[in-house]
Design an enzyme around this catalytic site. Structure first.
Site, PDB file in Angstrom:
ATOM      1  N   HIS A  53       0.822  -1.212   0.000  1.00  0.00           N
ATOM      2  CA  HIS A  53       0.000   0.000   0.000  1.00  0.00           C
ATOM      3  C   HIS A  53       0.858   1.266   0.000  1.00  0.00           C
ATOM      4  O   HIS A  53       2.062   1.226   0.284  1.00  0.00           O
ATOM      5  CB  HIS A  53      -0.915   0.017   1.233  1.00  0.00           C
ATOM      6  CG  HIS A  53      -2.140  -0.827   1.087  1.00  0.00           C
ATOM      7  ND1 HIS A  53      -2.131  -2.183   1.302  1.00  0.00           N
ATOM      8  CD2 HIS A  53      -3.409  -0.509   0.738  1.00  0.00           C
ATOM      9  CE1 HIS A  53      -3.355  -2.670   1.110  1.00  0.00           C
ATOM     10  NE2 HIS A  53      -4.155  -1.678   0.756  1.00  0.00           N
TER      11      HIS A  53
ATOM     12  N   LYS B 211      -1.000   4.973   4.668  1.00  0.00           N
ATOM     13  CA  LYS B 211      -1.962   4.066   5.304  1.00  0.00           C
ATOM     14  C   LYS B 211      -1.582   3.870   6.779  1.00  0.00           C
ATOM     15  O   LYS B 211      -0.424   3.594   7.090  1.00  0.00           O
ATOM     16  CB  LYS B 211      -1.972   2.722   4.564  1.00  0.00           C
ATOM     17  CG  LYS B 211      -3.012   1.742   5.081  1.00  0.00           C
ATOM     18  CD  LYS B 211      -3.198   0.577   4.127  1.00  0.00           C
ATOM     19  CE  LYS B 211      -4.197  -0.443   4.652  1.00  0.00           C
ATOM     20  NZ  LYS B 211      -5.529   0.125   4.917  1.00  0.00           N
TER      21      LYS B 211
HETATM   22  N1  NAI Z   1     -12.972  -1.021   1.839  1.00  0.00           N
HETATM   23  C1  NAI Z   1     -12.286  -0.447   0.837  1.00  0.00           C
HETATM   24  O1  NAI Z   1     -12.419  -0.841  -0.341  1.00  0.00           O
HETATM   25  C2  NAI Z   1     -11.361   0.674   1.139  1.00  0.00           C
HETATM   26  C3  NAI Z   1     -11.157   1.041   2.439  1.00  0.00           C
HETATM   27  N2  NAI Z   1     -10.322   2.070   2.740  1.00  0.00           N
HETATM   28  C4  NAI Z   1     -10.262   2.405   4.153  1.00  0.00           C
HETATM   29  O2  NAI Z   1     -10.966   3.621   4.344  1.00  0.00           O
HETATM   30  C5  NAI Z   1     -10.384   4.352   5.429  1.00  0.00           C
HETATM   31  C6  NAI Z   1     -10.014   5.741   4.936  1.00  0.00           C
HETATM   32  O3  NAI Z   1      -8.936   5.617   4.028  1.00  0.00           O
HETATM   33  P1  NAI Z   1      -8.292   6.910   3.343  1.00  0.00           P
HETATM   34  O4  NAI Z   1      -9.329   7.709   2.630  1.00  0.00           O
HETATM   35  O5  NAI Z   1      -7.106   6.452   2.601  1.00  0.00           O
HETATM   36  O6  NAI Z   1      -7.811   7.731   4.640  1.00  0.00           O
HETATM   37  P2  NAI Z   1      -7.697   9.315   4.791  1.00  0.00           P
HETATM   38  O7  NAI Z   1      -6.879   9.539   6.014  1.00  0.00           O
HETATM   39  O8  NAI Z   1      -7.292   9.936   3.507  1.00  0.00           O
HETATM   40  O9  NAI Z   1      -9.219   9.770   5.065  1.00  0.00           O
HETATM   41  C7  NAI Z   1      -9.914   9.606   6.242  1.00  0.00           C
HETATM   42  C8  NAI Z   1     -10.679  10.888   6.471  1.00  0.00           C
HETATM   43  O10 NAI Z   1     -11.610  10.701   7.524  1.00  0.00           O
HETATM   44  C9  NAI Z   1     -11.630  11.875   8.293  1.00  0.00           C
HETATM   45  N3  NAI Z   1     -12.214  11.594   9.589  1.00  0.00           N
HETATM   46  C10 NAI Z   1     -11.619  11.055  10.686  1.00  0.00           C
HETATM   47  N4  NAI Z   1     -12.507  10.948  11.680  1.00  0.00           N
HETATM   48  C11 NAI Z   1     -13.681  11.429  11.206  1.00  0.00           C
HETATM   49  C12 NAI Z   1     -14.976  11.565  11.772  1.00  0.00           C
HETATM   50  N5  NAI Z   1     -15.218  11.233  13.055  1.00  0.00           N
HETATM   51  N6  NAI Z   1     -15.962  12.091  11.003  1.00  0.00           N
HETATM   52  C13 NAI Z   1     -15.718  12.445   9.720  1.00  0.00           C
HETATM   53  N7  NAI Z   1     -14.507  12.345   9.135  1.00  0.00           N
HETATM   54  C14 NAI Z   1     -13.508  11.832   9.877  1.00  0.00           C
HETATM   55  C15 NAI Z   1     -10.176  12.325   8.316  1.00  0.00           C
HETATM   56  O11 NAI Z   1     -10.039  13.693   8.705  1.00  0.00           O
HETATM   57  C16 NAI Z   1      -9.782  12.071   6.872  1.00  0.00           C
HETATM   58  O12 NAI Z   1     -10.087  13.180   6.045  1.00  0.00           O
HETATM   59  C17 NAI Z   1      -9.196   3.500   5.893  1.00  0.00           C
HETATM   60  O13 NAI Z   1      -9.588   2.693   6.980  1.00  0.00           O
HETATM   61  C18 NAI Z   1      -8.867   2.662   4.669  1.00  0.00           C
HETATM   62  O14 NAI Z   1      -8.215   1.471   5.006  1.00  0.00           O
HETATM   63  C19 NAI Z   1      -9.665   2.765   1.791  1.00  0.00           C
HETATM   64  C20 NAI Z   1      -9.797   2.432   0.475  1.00  0.00           C
HETATM   65  C21 NAI Z   1     -10.638   1.336   0.036  1.00  0.00           C
HETATM   66  O1  LIG Z   2      -6.081   2.200   3.057  1.00  0.00           O
HETATM   67  C1  LIG Z   2      -6.275   1.850   1.870  1.00  0.00           C
HETATM   68  O2  LIG Z   2      -5.833   2.496   0.912  1.00  0.00           O
HETATM   69  C2  LIG Z   2      -7.059   0.647   1.630  1.00  0.00           C
HETATM   70  N1  LIG Z   2      -7.631   0.050   2.635  1.00  0.00           N
HETATM   71  C3  LIG Z   2      -8.398  -1.143   2.591  1.00  0.00           C
HETATM   72  C4  LIG Z   2      -7.689  -2.254   3.328  1.00  0.00           C
HETATM   73  O3  LIG Z   2      -7.059  -1.986   4.364  1.00  0.00           O
HETATM   74  O4  LIG Z   2      -7.788  -3.416   2.904  1.00  0.00           O
HETATM   75  C5  LIG Z   2      -8.791  -1.520   1.186  1.00  0.00           C
HETATM   76  C6  LIG Z   2      -7.738  -1.265   0.154  1.00  0.00           C
HETATM   77  O5  LIG Z   2      -6.694  -2.157   0.356  1.00  0.00           O
HETATM   78  C7  LIG Z   2      -7.245   0.181   0.236  1.00  0.00           C
END
Ligand code: NAI
Ligand SMILES: O=C(O)C1=N[C@H](C(=O)O)C[C@H](O)C1
Length: 250
Positions: A135, A139
């Protein structure tokens, strides 16, 4: 037909900002709130949100879901950090919110969902199985939610098939050299500038190996899964873990 009212939490984040654009572009959905850290969740009730897309951080997700369930708002969750204890807590909250649905998707991309499925099918046929997830360096969690889920599915499939423990003669070396042990499956985490989200499942048997690899090259890869989740969760009360259940893959 009236549009489904959707809110995004974590709207300024890497995936949240992409989700805001995807919801805005969907003709059957209306973006009613796009909230970041520090914004009041009261905006969800004020705007009549029916579904929340939760894309924040492991330290925020439980409180956000608690608010949603207390107000009968369905949730599509991509945020990571799901332990058995958290799932039990969520299940208890859902029992007190009949009719409300929560989808937790370790990964919203079709390729990643298929990778997990292929790994689950292949795992009992090989002596050795290891997972490598790769990643971007921003992350915060390791191993990834996807890799953790993949390892759990592999372990369950091997246990069901009566597979022997994996061969491994390692006797010396620094802690961590063999990765994290997730239910007996080694999981290795790489954090590298230039990457987004990638995973390899390596399987090894007598005289052969099989590698199953998936690459998410852009956050757009997660959007069809998020939109599918939003459309399906409103008719699926209770907890659904994994997008595969909405793809008829199970
Ligand atoms: N299931 C999937 O397919 C995917 C899951 N993810 C997951 O999504 C999550 C976010 O990932 P990213 O966008 O890369 O992180 P990021 O750090 O870019 O975004 C997270 C955002 O949430 C905000 N935030 C934190 N607490 C909050 C609250 N209480 N209310 C509203 N906003 C709040 C932060 O200020 C930040 O802007 C991670 O856990 C990541 O692993 C990411 C990509 C794909
Ligand atoms: O943090 C990410 O970027 C992602 N988070 C998810 C994970 O932890 O599996 C999904 C994807 O890998 C992107």
């Amino acid at each position: 037909m009236s549009k489904l009212r959707v809110a995004v939490l974590g709207a300024k984040g890497r995936i949240g900002s992409e989700a805001v654009r995807a919801v805005e572009a969907a003709e059957d959905l209306e973006l009613v709130a796009a909230l970041g850290r520090g914004d009041s969740l009261e905006a969800l009730t004020g705007t009549g949100a029916q579904v929340v897309v939760e894309l924040t951080t492991p330290d925020s997700v439980m409180d956000n879901l608690d608010f949603c369930l207390r107000h009968g708002i369905h949730a599509v969750v991509g945020t990571t950090g799901w332990t058995d204890q958290r799932l039990a807590q969520l299940t208890a909250s859902l029992a007190a919110a009949p009719g409300t649905g929560v989808l937790i998707a370790p990964n919203f991309s079709i390729g990643a969902v298929l990778t997990m499925k292929f790994a689950e099918v292949a795992a009992p046929y090989f002596e050795s199985v290891e997972v490598i997830e790769l990643h971007h360096p921003k992350k915060v969690d390791a191993p990834s939610g996807t890799a953790t889920r993949t390892a759990q599915l592999i372990a369950a499939a091997r246990q069901k098939a009566g597979s022997a423990p994996q061969p491994d003669a390692t006797a010396t070396g620094p802690d961590g050299a063999r990765g994290a042990d997730i239910d007996g499956v080694p999981v290795h985490s790489v954090r590298l500038r230039g990457l987004l989200a990638h995973q390899e499942v390596l399987l090894g048997g007598e005289g052969e190996t099989l590698t199953i690899r998936h690459d998410s090259l852009h956050h757009s890869s997660f959007m069809p899964g998020i939109l599918l989740g939003v459309r399906r969760v409103v008719d699926t009360p209770g907890l659904t873990f994994g997008l595969e259940h909405f793809l008829d893959l199970k």
